[in-house]
Design a protein around this motif. Structure first.
Motif: not given
Length: 377
Positions: A104-107, A152-153, A163-165, A170-171
């Motif tokens: 869950a990192d935001i940095l 997600e695939s 890149f999708a994250n 991503g969070y």
């Protein structure tokens, strides 16, 4: 009062206080997430902390955007841009390392937001709002089943997956979270020393938060009743209900369009209330929030290391009452601020804030105080 609590002229106490409140809430949320799985008594406290999940991050992202605007007002614009670019790289590198133990990192998202802000810093106030709207709207694409399934695939750990994250899954994905950063940049251009401006923005944030919550609660049900009253089939009504539920659900973990608006409203309230408190209350009751607000990076990383280390100890579970988790978080933050208070008597800023200032560790500026009477910033 101890001179470590007198801010430099460069710093704006309202933003420091807002940042301190937001990181305080984030630490409590993370303690609850890791050590309190099931809803426990008192339910109102559990529900409130659950509601604040990701909203603390919203406030931090908005404050970061405002901080960029304030930095770019400096006369040495080129130097400031270089400083911000190095800061973005530092945060992304730190985030990549932390993400190995803290998904869950935001940095690393935070660093990318800075890069986006640098490319859009020359826009006018309305231009920033239009840019924010674009990031917000593109975020809709990730909500469709086909788009989400495609994103997600990708093979986990592959470049497309990363890149999708970063952009969608991503969070704190760029679409739509960068909209909050640009909104913060717009806020940074407002004269918050003017009490009328602050109260107006506070009222606007409260109104936006309330209306978005009402929209999320009422719109799907009202739409179902309307289409059924006009003779629509049950299948059509169900499809409309599911679609509107995705768009209006108040859940920043998705995040839905309406939840982003709701988060922006609460973030605006946190910032404006902090400005009002910073100017109307004595500083001593707020000093711990101010210390945390000036050294959020060190606190953020330290609380991650503490949680990950503590949960590996024998006998540590995930079923503690919410009161215990909240008390533990408060104790942790109090201990941190007491230790940081001693640190700031010798150093000008927190350890990781100093490292970021040094990065890339050449031509390092002074971080030691010239004398005990020098204030920290």
């Amino acid at each position: 009062m101890d001179n470590i609590y007198r801010p430099r002229a460069k710093r704006i106490q309202g933003y420091d206080l807002a940042r301190g409140v937001a990181i305080f809430a984030m630490v409590i949320i993370d303690f609850k997430t890791f050590f309190c799985i099931d809803e426990t008594f008192p339910e109102w406290l559990y529900t409130f902390i659950e509601y604040m999940d990701r909203r603390a991050a919203v406030a931090l992202v908005m404050i970061a955007g405002a901080g960029m605007t304030l930095m770019l007002r400096k006369a040495e614009l080129t130097k400031t841009r270089n400083t911000l670019f190095k800061r973005a790289v530092f945060l992304m590198l730190c985030g990549i390392l932390i993400a190995r133990i803290w998904p869950a990192d935001i940095l690393h998202f935070y660093g990318f937001f800075i890069l986006i802000g640098l490319t859009m810093a020359q826009l006018s106030g309305p231009g920033l709002l239009i840019g924010a709207a674009v990031f917000w709207l593109v975020g809709f694409l990730g909500l469709s089943d086909s788009a989400y399934g495609y994103l997600e695939s990708f093979t986990a750990g592959s470049l497309p997956s990363r890149f999708a994250n970063l952009f969608f899954t991503g969070y704190y994905p760029v679409f739509p979270w960068a909209a909050l950063y640009l909104l913060g940049m717009w806020i940074g251009r407002r004269n918050l020393k003017n009490r009328h401006v602050t109260i107006t923005l506070l009222s606007s944030g409260l109104l936006v938060a309330v209306l978005s919550e009402c929209a999320g609660y009422f719109i799907p049900g009202m739409a179902i009743k309307t289409v059924l009253a006009h003779g629509a089939s049950d299948e059509t009504a169900a499809y409309i209900f599911i679609l509107l539920s995705k768009l209006t659900v108040i859940d920043l973990t998705l995040p839905s369009p309406v939840s982003i608006v709701s988060g922006a409203g609460t973030g605006l309230c946190v910032i404006m209330l902090s400005f009002l408190c910073a100017t109307s209350l004595k500083q001593r009751p707020l000093q711990y929030f101010l210390i945390a607000g000036k050294n959020t990076l060190s606190l953020y990383v330290l609380h991650i290391l503490f949680i990950k280390g503590f949960e590996t100890l024998p006998g540590i579970g995930e079923d503690y009452p919410i009161l215990w988790c909240t008390a533990g978080a408060i104790l942790f933050i109090t201990t941190y601020t007491l230790l940081m208070r001693q640190w700031l008597k010798k150093f000008a800023m927190g350890p990781l804030e100093s490292a970021m200032r040094y990065f890339p560790f050449v031509k390092a500026p002074r971080i030691m105080k010239k004398d005990p009477g020098t204030s920290t910033g």
